[in-house]
Design an enzyme around this catalytic site. Structure first.
Site, PDB file in Angstrom:
ATOM      1  N   GLU A   1       0.780  -1.238   0.000  1.00  0.00           N
ATOM      2  CA  GLU A   1       0.000   0.000   0.000  1.00  0.00           C
ATOM      3  C   GLU A   1       0.811   1.287   0.000  1.00  0.00           C
ATOM      4  O   GLU A   1       0.742   2.080   0.945  1.00  0.00           O
ATOM      5  CB  GLU A   1      -1.003   0.008   1.166  1.00  0.00           C
ATOM      6  CG  GLU A   1      -2.050  -1.077   1.058  1.00  0.00           C
ATOM      7  CD  GLU A   1      -3.300  -0.814   1.879  1.00  0.00           C
ATOM      8  OE1 GLU A   1      -3.317   0.152   2.656  1.00  0.00           O
ATOM      9  OE2 GLU A   1      -4.275  -1.568   1.734  1.00  0.00           O
TER      10      GLU A   1
ATOM     11  N   GLU B   1      -5.451  -8.426  -0.156  1.00  0.00           N
ATOM     12  CA  GLU B   1      -6.235  -8.186   1.063  1.00  0.00           C
ATOM     13  C   GLU B   1      -7.678  -7.900   0.700  1.00  0.00           C
ATOM     14  O   GLU B   1      -7.946  -7.179  -0.277  1.00  0.00           O
ATOM     15  CB  GLU B   1      -5.748  -6.951   1.843  1.00  0.00           C
ATOM     16  CG  GLU B   1      -4.495  -7.152   2.629  1.00  0.00           C
ATOM     17  CD  GLU B   1      -4.108  -5.908   3.432  1.00  0.00           C
ATOM     18  OE1 GLU B   1      -5.017  -5.167   3.881  1.00  0.00           O
ATOM     19  OE2 GLU B   1      -2.898  -5.690   3.597  1.00  0.00           O
TER      20      GLU B   1
HETATM   21  C1  NOJ Z   1      -4.748  -2.379   4.670  1.00  0.00           C
HETATM   22  C2  NOJ Z   1      -3.450  -2.575   5.398  1.00  0.00           C
HETATM   23  O1  NOJ Z   1      -2.526  -3.186   4.549  1.00  0.00           O
HETATM   24  C3  NOJ Z   1      -3.585  -3.332   6.695  1.00  0.00           C
HETATM   25  O2  NOJ Z   1      -2.405  -3.165   7.402  1.00  0.00           O
HETATM   26  C4  NOJ Z   1      -4.811  -2.854   7.447  1.00  0.00           C
HETATM   27  O3  NOJ Z   1      -4.895  -3.415   8.711  1.00  0.00           O
HETATM   28  C5  NOJ Z   1      -6.045  -3.194   6.629  1.00  0.00           C
HETATM   29  N1  NOJ Z   1      -5.968  -2.486   5.377  1.00  0.00           N
HETATM   30  C6  NOJ Z   1      -7.361  -2.820   7.283  1.00  0.00           C
HETATM   31  O4  NOJ Z   1      -7.449  -1.458   7.428  1.00  0.00           O
END
Ligand code: NOJ
Length: 487
Positions: A203, A392
């Site tokens: 990200e 994710e």
């Molecule tokens: C994206 C992130 O990569 C992760 O670290 C985070 O906990 C989740 N989204 C949920 O917000």
């Protein structure tokens, strides 16, 4: 700024930028059979996984020679984390990893995405490696393989060594990119005898803007837009350098790609003109990172829009940035922009999102299941990739423990069921999505929200460290067992 305001502001910005199995159910899951294709089934060999990251679960921040990370520093600044917590203990996964791997196995997952804490391996970011740091990941990987779970490794999930922040300003300097390459080379040389898939940075779309633009994430800076654009460019460069390092130092056949919170553009209506507009929008809205990685150039619209704030770069850098990747990892949670066709500008217009749009427990996590259909579909069209992984997807929930000690998270199940149905729709149409990593295995340290926002399939009592499967753990186990969405 009051906590309330900052929370609202965070939610707004998040929306713009870029998220035991109860015994009677065990019986139910055991009875279920694999669904035939065409009846909500996923392609054979579809990779079902779950994910966590180092700072969010490991704890043990000063053990076995780990150096400090920018998140250790940032979480100590009063007011930065909503509930005043930090990752010092988190899930104590550093010590409990064997039990946690048993939980992954319980789900039937065949893959687990975790990240390496860079300052565990190189306490100062560069220089002398700390053998004990790497030992932990060696043991973790071996334990995963013993349990029939494939390790998918992320090189960078935001826990930058503090020393690099202090010495070079972190990602403000290309020095950090080069050092990241050395770290990637070291990890690849040591671990790719067993790890076959590597994600570079997690990200960029969030950590650059939130960390350096608006100060909500570590290192907590609020720099002018020109610098933020330069830092984003550095993150793309670091990605490219890492791709090359893995190729040069990893075992042949190691696959490598990004894990990006793609700025998710969705056609407001499924009609050809709006779909085309969403495709244009997806490319443009991701011009600063994914598109330059995939195309090797910044789009004209991006450069015009950035104007004097555009990043400075060389052709040689663009070449490194666009080193071919083996897959595209996409973190997909909320629809960021609903798009309609427009006869103005580049041919698309993002619509404003009504206040009443439904969301999960996190204000930013709007529920738009079709996002996970459209975004991979349009991404594969734009960038001609033949392998996409949902690196994710998941949801925060209220997750009250009921008097019987269980957590009936029907809200999370609703979210997952709908997203997975849309993902199946994509694979049934031939969109090359090859796997899915559910965020998260267990509740953990959710950055600015601390321990307040829970994304896990397993509930964690952070006082006792007891893990309890939520109802969604049964749901996901059933999905995996049947290789089908509508479980
Ligand atoms: C994206 C992130 O990569 C992760 O670290 C985070 O906990 C989740 N989204 C949920 O917000």
């Amino acid at each position: 700024m009051s906590e309330k305001v900052s929370r609202r502001r965070f939610a707004k910005l998040a929306g713009l930028s870029a998220a035991g199995i109860a015994s009677p159910l065990e019986v139910h899951a055991a009875r279920s059979v694999r669904a035939p294709r065409g009846a909500g089934g996923f392609p054979p060999g579809f990779v079902w996984g779950t994910a966590t990251s180092s700072y969010q679960v490991e704890g043990a921040v000063s053990e076995d020679g780990r150096g400090a990370s920018i998140w250790d520093t940032f979480t100590r600044i009063p007011g930065k984390i909503e509930d005043g917590t930090n990752g010092d203990r988190a899930n104590e996964h550093y010590h409990r990893y064997k039990d946690d791997i048993a939980l992954i196995r319980e789900l039937g997952c065949k893959a687990y995405r975790f990240s390496i804490a860079w300052p565990r391996v190189f306490p100062d970011g560069d220089g002398k490696p700390n053998p004990k740091g790497l030992d932990f990941y060696d043991c973790l990987i071996d334990e995963l393989l013993r349990n029939g779970i494939e390790p998918w490794l992320t090189l960078y999930h935001w826990d930058l060594p503090q020393s690099l922040q202090d010495r070079f300003g972190g990602w403000r300097s290309t020095e950090t990119c080069k050092i990241f390459g050395d770290y990637a080379a070291y990890v690849a040389a040591k671990l790719t005898d067993r790890v076959k898939n590597v994600f570079t940075l997690n990200e960029s779309g969030r950590f650059v803007y939130f960390g350096y633009g608006i100060g909500i994430d570590a290192p907590g800076l609020t720099l002018p837009q020109a610098e933020v654009n330069q830092i984003r460019h550095h993150s793309a460069l670091a990605h490219g350098i890492a791709v090359q390092a893995v190729r040069a130092h990893g075992r042949r056949g190691t696959r490598v790609g990004p894990a990006e919170n793609i700025d998710a553009c969705v056609p407001a209506i499924d009609a050809p003109e709006h779909v085309r507009a969403a495709e244009i929008a997806l490319r443009e809205m991701n011009a600063g990172y994914l598109n330059v990685i995939m195309e090797g150039r910044y789009t004209d619209a991006f450069l015009t829009f950035a104007g004097r704030d555009a990043p400075k770069y060389t052709d040689a850098e663009l070449k490194i940035i666009s080193s071919p990747v083996d897959f595209l990892g996409l973190n997909i949670y909320a629809p960021q922009h609903y798009i309609v066709a427009s006869d103005q500008g580049a041919g698309f217009a993002p619509l404003s999102i009504p206040k009443s749009f439904p969301h999960m427990n996190s204000d930013w996590l709007r529920v738009g299941p079709e996002t996970i259909y459209w975004v991979p579909k349009l991404a594969s069209r734009i960038w001609k990739t033949d392998a996409i992984y949902i690196s994710e997807n998941g949801a925060s929930g209220d997750d009250q423990v009921t008097p019987d000690g269980k957590i009936y998270d029907t809200d999370r199940i609703m979210y997952l069921r709908n997203y997975l149905a849309q993902l199946q729709r994509a694979t049934a149409e031939g969109v090359p999505v090859r796997g899915y990593f559910l965020w998260s295995l267990m509740d953990n340290f959710e950055w600015v929200y601390g321990l307040n926002e829970r994304f896990g399939l397993y509930h964690v009592n952070f006082d006792t460290q007891v893990r309890t499967p939520k109802l969604s753990a049964s749901f996901y186990r059933n999905v995996i067992a049947r290789n089908a969405a509508g479980a």
